[in-house]
Design a protein around this motif. Structure first.
Motif, PDB file in Angstrom:
ATOM      1  N   GLN A  46       0.826  -1.205   0.000  1.00 60.54           N
ATOM      2  CA  GLN A  46       0.000   0.000   0.000  1.00 60.54           C
ATOM      3  C   GLN A  46       0.865   1.262   0.000  1.00 60.54           C
ATOM      4  N   VAL A  47       1.951   1.240   0.767  1.00 63.69           N
ATOM      5  CA  VAL A  47       2.854   2.395   0.783  1.00 63.69           C
ATOM      6  C   VAL A  47       3.499   2.563  -0.583  1.00 63.69           C
ATOM      7  N   ASP A  59      12.993   9.374   3.656  1.00 62.67           N
ATOM      8  CA  ASP A  59      12.421   9.682   4.974  1.00 62.67           C
ATOM      9  C   ASP A  59      10.901   9.747   4.923  1.00 62.67           C
ATOM     10  N   GLY A  60      10.371  10.298   3.850  1.00 61.40           N
ATOM     11  CA  GLY A  60       8.918  10.361   3.699  1.00 61.40           C
ATOM     12  C   GLY A  60       8.310   8.973   3.586  1.00 61.40           C
ATOM     13  N   LYS A  67       3.377   5.136   9.800  1.00 66.03           N
ATOM     14  CA  LYS A  67       1.945   5.408   9.971  1.00 66.03           C
ATOM     15  C   LYS A  67       1.098   4.188   9.623  1.00 66.03           C
ATOM     16  N   ARG A  68       1.478   3.503   8.542  1.00 66.34           N
ATOM     17  CA  ARG A  68       0.726   2.314   8.124  1.00 66.34           C
ATOM     18  C   ARG A  68       0.868   1.200   9.171  1.00 66.34           C
ATOM     19  N   PRO A  77       8.194  -6.164  12.470  1.00 67.60           N
ATOM     20  CA  PRO A  77       9.423  -5.405  12.680  1.00 67.60           C
ATOM     21  C   PRO A  77       9.126  -3.926  12.927  1.00 67.60           C
ATOM     22  N   ASP A  78      10.104  -3.253  13.478  1.00 67.96           N
ATOM     23  CA  ASP A  78       9.983  -1.824  13.740  1.00 67.96           C
ATOM     24  C   ASP A  78      10.114  -1.068  12.414  1.00 67.96           C
ATOM     25  N   PRO A  79       9.407   0.036  12.229  1.00 66.92           N
ATOM     26  CA  PRO A  79       9.546   0.802  10.988  1.00 66.92           C
ATOM     27  C   PRO A  79      10.989   1.244  10.713  1.00 66.92           C
ATOM     28  N   LYS A  80      11.816   1.368  11.777  1.00 65.96           N
ATOM     29  CA  LYS A  80      13.224   1.728  11.566  1.00 65.96           C
ATOM     30  C   LYS A  80      13.999   0.611  10.878  1.00 65.96           C
TER      31      LYS A  80
END
Length: 124
Positions: A46-47, A59-60, A67-68, A77-80
């Motif tokens: 989706q992203v 970064d965006g 957010k998703r 997992p972590d978004p990082k």
């Protein structure tokens, strides 16, 4: 006349049911890992579709992934941990991680996941 024994004995049933029970228990322990992976994969797709239509920066894109993940309630997992790369074809968003679940005693299941979502050509 001799009597013939028919059917499966109790020990025979044990030999049949124990392996089936172990496979069933393993499937129960793996189901949450795969459900989480499917949510991660859907979020990345989706992203990638969002970014493909409007372009973006690394970064965006990571911000959109975060957010998703919040919307889908994904904690691992972590978004990082998500890698974002730009190449000639557009953006590549990759989630490569290992997830595990205890089976019994000191035996655990470890599953490696690798999902790559690419933006459509021309995005970015």
């Amino acid at each position: 006349m001799r009597n013939r024994q028919r059917g499966v004995t109790f020990i025979g049933w044990i030999f049949l049911l124990v392996p089936l029970a172990m496979v069933g228990y393993t499937a129960i322990r793996l189901t949450p890992l795969y459900l989480n992976y499917f949510r991660v994969a859907r979020s990345l797709d989706q992203v990638a579709a969002e970014v493909g239509s409007e372009g973006g920066t690394a970064d965006g894109i990571k911000n959109l992934v975060g957010k998703r993940f919040d919307i889908e309630d994904i904690t691992y997992p972590d978004p990082k941990d998500i890698e974002v790369h730009h190449d000639a074809d557009g953006w590549s968003i990759e989630a490569k991680y290992d997830d595990g679940s205890p089976l019994f005693g000191n035996v655990s299941l470890l599953v490696s996941f690798d999902k790559v979502a690419r933006t459509p050509a021309g995005g970015g």
